[in-house]
Design an enzyme around this catalytic site. Structure first.
Site, PDB file in Angstrom:
ATOM      1  N   CYS A 191       0.884  -1.181   0.000  1.00 37.78           N
ATOM      2  CA  CYS A 191       0.000   0.000   0.000  1.00 37.78           C
ATOM      3  C   CYS A 191       0.912   1.219   0.000  1.00 37.78           C
ATOM      4  O   CYS A 191       1.140   1.843   1.032  1.00 37.78           O
ATOM      5  CB  CYS A 191      -0.909   0.003   1.209  1.00 37.78           C
ATOM      6  SG  CYS A 191      -1.859  -1.525   1.435  1.00 37.78           S
ATOM      7  N   ALA A 192       1.447   1.562  -1.149  1.00 34.28           N
ATOM      8  CA  ALA A 192       2.652   2.390  -1.216  1.00 34.28           C
ATOM      9  C   ALA A 192       2.417   3.892  -1.276  1.00 34.28           C
ATOM     10  O   ALA A 192       3.286   4.658  -0.873  1.00 34.28           O
ATOM     11  CB  ALA A 192       3.494   1.972  -2.427  1.00 34.28           C
ATOM     12  N   ALA A 193       1.305   4.353  -1.849  1.00 32.82           N
ATOM     13  CA  ALA A 193       1.136   5.790  -2.076  1.00 32.82           C
ATOM     14  C   ALA A 193       1.149   6.545  -0.752  1.00 32.82           C
ATOM     15  O   ALA A 193       0.659   6.030   0.257  1.00 32.82           O
ATOM     16  CB  ALA A 193      -0.168   6.054  -2.816  1.00 32.82           C
ATOM     17  N   PRO A 194       1.702   7.760  -0.717  1.00 35.40           N
ATOM     18  CA  PRO A 194       2.232   8.516  -1.862  1.00 35.40           C
ATOM     19  C   PRO A 194       3.679   8.216  -2.224  1.00 35.40           C
ATOM     20  O   PRO A 194       4.175   8.771  -3.178  1.00 35.40           O
ATOM     21  CB  PRO A 194       2.102   9.961  -1.401  1.00 35.40           C
ATOM     22  CG  PRO A 194       2.298   9.889   0.053  1.00 35.40           C
ATOM     23  CD  PRO A 194       1.667   8.588   0.494  1.00 35.40           C
ATOM     24  N   GLY A 195       4.384   7.356  -1.488  1.00 36.63           N
ATOM     25  CA  GLY A 195       5.665   6.886  -1.989  1.00 36.63           C
ATOM     26  C   GLY A 195       6.901   7.227  -1.189  1.00 36.63           C
ATOM     27  O   GLY A 195       8.002   6.889  -1.609  1.00 36.63           O
ATOM     28  N   LYS A 197       7.957   5.931   1.668  1.00 35.53           N
ATOM     29  CA  LYS A 197       8.603   4.684   2.100  1.00 35.53           C
ATOM     30  C   LYS A 197       9.163   3.931   0.895  1.00 35.53           C
ATOM     31  O   LYS A 197      10.213   3.292   0.990  1.00 35.53           O
ATOM     32  CB  LYS A 197       7.621   3.815   2.872  1.00 35.53           C
ATOM     33  CG  LYS A 197       7.175   4.391   4.209  1.00 35.53           C
ATOM     34  CD  LYS A 197       6.356   3.368   4.971  1.00 35.53           C
ATOM     35  CE  LYS A 197       5.788   3.950   6.250  1.00 35.53           C
ATOM     36  NZ  LYS A 197       4.694   4.899   5.984  1.00 35.53           N
ATOM     37  N   ASP A 283       2.141  -1.709   5.017  1.00 35.22           N
ATOM     38  CA  ASP A 283       1.705  -0.507   5.730  1.00 35.22           C
ATOM     39  C   ASP A 283       0.242  -0.267   5.359  1.00 35.22           C
ATOM     40  O   ASP A 283      -0.062   0.434   4.412  1.00 35.22           O
ATOM     41  CB  ASP A 283       2.589   0.675   5.327  1.00 35.22           C
ATOM     42  CG  ASP A 283       2.311   1.905   6.165  1.00 35.22           C
ATOM     43  OD1 ASP A 283       2.315   1.794   7.399  1.00 35.22           O
ATOM     44  OD2 ASP A 283       2.062   2.974   5.577  1.00 35.22           O
ATOM     45  N   CYS A 336      -0.387   3.756  11.125  1.00 34.16           N
ATOM     46  CA  CYS A 336      -0.224   5.013  11.855  1.00 34.16           C
ATOM     47  C   CYS A 336      -1.415   5.204  12.786  1.00 34.16           C
ATOM     48  O   CYS A 336      -1.927   6.299  12.971  1.00 34.16           O
ATOM     49  CB  CYS A 336      -0.083   6.198  10.900  1.00 34.16           C
ATOM     50  SG  CYS A 336      -1.460   6.398   9.769  1.00 34.16           S
TER      51      CYS A 336
END
Length: 824
Positions: A191-195, A197, A283, A336
């Protein structure tokens, strides 16, 4: 070396959902007191409320912090989050940036610290390696509004836009550090956006690799939302990497790309038979209350249903990640959120489902300077105003919404009756009381009035870590490190192949059905969570976006988990997307095998045969005659693409690789011997292999090129340089900054410290093919590196910030083409 590329991601999407800032918008006049005046210059409006009695009651009962720390905990939560950022370890100027921070800003900013505050203005984060991550004592609002901080603020915006630093919340930097990523690893960011990490993961695999070579590993960055994929592409384009694929899938249904066992290609030793990963960052979408300091509007929206509604989805995503993980690999599960229903309960359920094939790793001795709290072993569930200590306490009509996996034991109703009955009998026998089997029946018939033993997890959840804001003046975060020690159980659980313990296409369908069932049961809570999440887009600090769009705080930790997959719409006036691939609305990927074009590029630039071309070039357009951009991919990405073709293109690829060559589109460019020029992003990688069309400029001429963009051949300080440039045939060329007074132009030695830019050799002048922002940044770096305080310094005649946008000459070619996935 050279400038970095920009992309044309639609900026309008990044300006939406800006509600989560400490400064409120001006109120609607219709909602004001009728006696008040809307044009009163002295009128004020209240900031966001930072009180929520439900929040206080919930986390006090959960024991998220000891009672004596509660006041300190909420006091910090109600203050704005300090700005933090990370230096790109792979940047050519990383050492210069770190030196500038240590020797310049540390001293000059200290005067701006509030009197009586002993905190340092800026300091490196002690737990991040090599002083590459920094924490400031100023909030984003202070950086924008305080004129004394203007130089530092401009520094952050410029370097972030170029890609030399990434503005990122400090706790958001933690999860990738516990993955132990190596340069040869295949890494999945689910679940990468916005990028931010993803960018960090790319830094790690590139960090120990020379500029002119590529690591053996790669990163696949995935996100469900199409618009957020655009933001993800936008962020990672600053990295200029050939080792990245961006995909657009539901994380819980990410394709396994498993090739049929008897396929002939499996006999080839180098071919990948299935897409499995050494490291996975999971994440997950969450309620996001760990970002209250950055998104204060969450105070009024927060409720317990947000976490309850996302629990099932989080379990599904985590299980899918583990099914894609190699045996021996690591997965980091993170949120988070501070809510144990989204954290410890999810980890406990995953461990139960994996039945010993996955272990929770104790990382308490790693990164000792990072202050963290152990995970909880007991917690309760809050539902519709009721505190529930056990699944037995759940009213019958709520048992489809409140699941057993939310509780510490994870036991179902029947199991709890048996275990409670046994415990009651043992306790009464110890007291000399006669008991019978009717006690168990009484518990089953009337669970509300029958007292049950409070649940405590028997799993080692203390190995999880929870970061709380008042420990190190950060946001809040939860992290669990999982290691796969053996194949998953031989039964289907959320996309796990029954026979091989790995993902199968049919299992994805089973996972979808399970997801629908579980989410339908918690529909009310899930929809409530989605509404909040969709309104929040503000937890990741991207104040200066790579495109120049104002992205102050676009979310990294929060996604839109329950929306149906959106499709890019065709806008009137824009070119139509190709609808010829498997995935609607996404340009397909093709290997570029036009030998005539490839040979003309090799001959024109004198590219050394050592540079691997075969099979490494891809395009997004099937028509070779109309290809505008050619992308370069690493061997690892190439292998994944071949596997993807073999399994029927299961991966929905939004972007991949490094833009290496672009077709000349200008009238003057069409007359050049070679139809393609080298892209700014690709120049650093291919520069060591170029033997033709490369010039070496003195510092003075190099500086003038950056300042004035276009210079006539006769106007160069070094007449010899101007003559060499004039004698070149028309077209693209490379200008390298000389390291000394004289350097033989016939043989230019290139290494990691070489600074170079792309230029266009026209009929009468040399024109820089680098954006104004890149030119400005290079001038700043040269100033810091070479300024001696004398009249010959680079600072002389250097245009101001505003002047850079006005100097650009009439014939400047702006090298700022679009991102992958939009070729035509």
């Amino acid at each position: 070396m050279g400038g970095r590329g920009k992309s044309r991601t639609q900026r309008k999407h990044f300006r939406q959902s800006r509600e989560n800032e400490w400064k409120r918008s001006k109120p609607d006049p219709s909602s004001q007191d009728p006696d008040s005046t809307t044009d009163n210059p002295n009128s004020t409006w209240t900031p966001f409320a930072t009180q929520n009695s439900t929040f206080d009651e919930y986390y006090k009962e959960q024991g998220i912090v000891p009672p004596e720390e509660w006041d300190a905990f909420v006091a910090v939560l109600r203050t704005p989050l300090p700005a933090s950022f990370r230096i790109n370890a792979c940047s050519q100027f990383s050492a210069d940036l770190r030196s500038q921070l240590e020797k310049d800003f540390v001293q000059t900013l200290q005067a701006e610290v509030v009197e009586g505050d002993e905190a340092e203005a800026i300091k490196p984060l002690p737990w991040y390696p090599e002083n590459l991550a920094w924490h400031s004592n100023f909030s984003r609002m202070q950086l924008r509004k305080n004129q004394a901080l203007e130089r530092f603020h401009e520094f952050l915006k410029l370097e972030n836009e170029i890609g030399n630093i990434t503005r990122q919340e400090a706790v958001s930097m933690v999860p990738p550090l516990f993955l132990n990523v190596q340069p040869n690893h295949f890494v999945l960011d689910m679940c990468a956006a916005p990028g931010s990490k993803t960018f960090q993961l790319l830094e790690i695999i590139h960090q120990s690799t020379k500029t002119s070579s590529l690591p053996d590993g790669m990163v696949i960055a995935n996100d469900l939302d199409v618009q957020r994929c655009n933001l993800l592409i936008h962020q990672t384009k600053r990295m200029c990497t050939a080792n990245l694929i961006v995909t657009n899938h539901e994380a819980q249904n990410f394709p396994g790309c498993r090739l049929v066992r008897n396929h002939e290609l499996l006999e080839l030793e180098q071919h990948i038979g299935q897409l499995l990963f050494d490291c996975i960052l999971c994440d997950v979408p969450c309620s996001g209350d760990g970002t209250l300091r950055k998104a204060p509007d969450l105070w009024r929206k927060w409720n317990t249903g947000m976490g309850n509604g996302l629990h099932s989805l989080q379990v599904l995503i985590a299980m899918r990640g583990l099914s894609l993980l190699k045996v021996g690999g690591r997965m980091v599960y993170s949120t988070c959120s501070m809510n144990p229903i989204e954290n410890e309960a999810v980890v406990a359920e995953v461990l139960r489902r994996c039945e010993g094939s996955v272990e929770l790793v104790d990382v308490s001795n790693e990164r000792p300077q990072l202050l963290r709290r152990p995970g909880l072993k007991r917690w309760k569930v809050r539902d519709k105003g009721l505190w529930l200590a056990s699944y037995k306490d759940v009213p019958m009509h709520r048992r489809s919404a409140v699941l057993p996996s939310m509780f510490p034991s994870g036991k179902k109703y029947e199991d709890l009756v048996d275990s409670n009955h046994k415990a009651v009998m043992e306790n009464d026998i110890d007291k000399g009381v006669c008991v019978s089997s009717e006690d168990g029946n009484r518990a089953a018939e009337n669970p509300v009035t029958y007292k049950f033993i409070e649940e405590v997890s028997d799993l080692p959840l203390e190995h999880c870590m929870r970061i709380v804001p008042h420990d190190q003046n950060t946001g809040a975060f939860f992290i669990a490190v999982l290691q796969k020690v053996s194949p998953l159980p031989e039964k289907r659980k959320n996309g796990i192949d029954k026979q091989h313990g790995e993902p199968e296409n049919q299992d994805i369908e089973d996972s979808k059905e399970l997801q629908v069932d579980s989410l339908e049961n918690t529909r009310e809570e899930a929809l409530e969570a989605v509404n909040v999440i969709n309104n929040r887009h503000n937890t990741e600090d991207l104040e200066a976006s790579p495109s120049g769009a104002c992205l102050e705080g676009d979310s990294e930790e929060v996604h839109k988990p329950l929306e149906t997959e959106s499709i890019v719409k065709m806008t009137p006036g824009k070119r139509k997307l190709q609808i010829q691939g498997k995935w609607r609305g996404v340009d397909p990927v093709f290997f570029f095998r036009d030998e005539v074009t490839i040979n003309s590029i090799k001959d024109f630039y004198g590219i050394d045969q050592r540079f691997p071309f075969n099979g490494h070039l891809v395009t997004r357009n099937k028509d070779r005659g109309h290809v505008k951009r050619i992308y370069y991919v690493s061997k690892s990405v190439k292998d994944v693409l071949e596997l993807n073709f073999s399994v029927g293109q299961q991966l929905k690829i939004a972007s991949l690789g490094l833009k290496m060559f672009e077709r000349q589109t200008s009238r003057e460019g069409s007359s050049a011997p070679c139809a393609f020029r080298i892209s700014s992003e690709g120049l650093p990688l291919i520069l060591p292999y170029i033997t033709k069309r490369i010039l070496c400029a003195s510092p003075g001429d190099f500086k003038h090129l950056l300042q004035y963009k276009t210079i006539k051949f006769a106007d160069f300080v070094d007449a010899g340089f101007g003559k060499k440039a004039e004698n070149l045939t028309p077209g693209y060329c490379v200008v390298v900054l000389s390291k000394g007074r004289r350097e033989a132009s016939e043989f230019i030695q290139v290494d990691e410290s070489t600074i170079a830019i792309g230029c266009w050799k026209g009929r009468a002048s040399l024109t820089v093919m680098v954006t104004a922002m890149d030119c400005r940044e290079l001038l700043e770096r040269l100033l810091v590196r070479f300024d001696t305080g004398k009249g010959s310094s680079v600072r002389e005649n250097m245009p101001s910030s505003n002047a850079f946008d006005e100097i650009q000459g009439p014939n400047v070619i702006d090298d700022s083409a679009a991102t992958g996935g939009d070729d035509s």
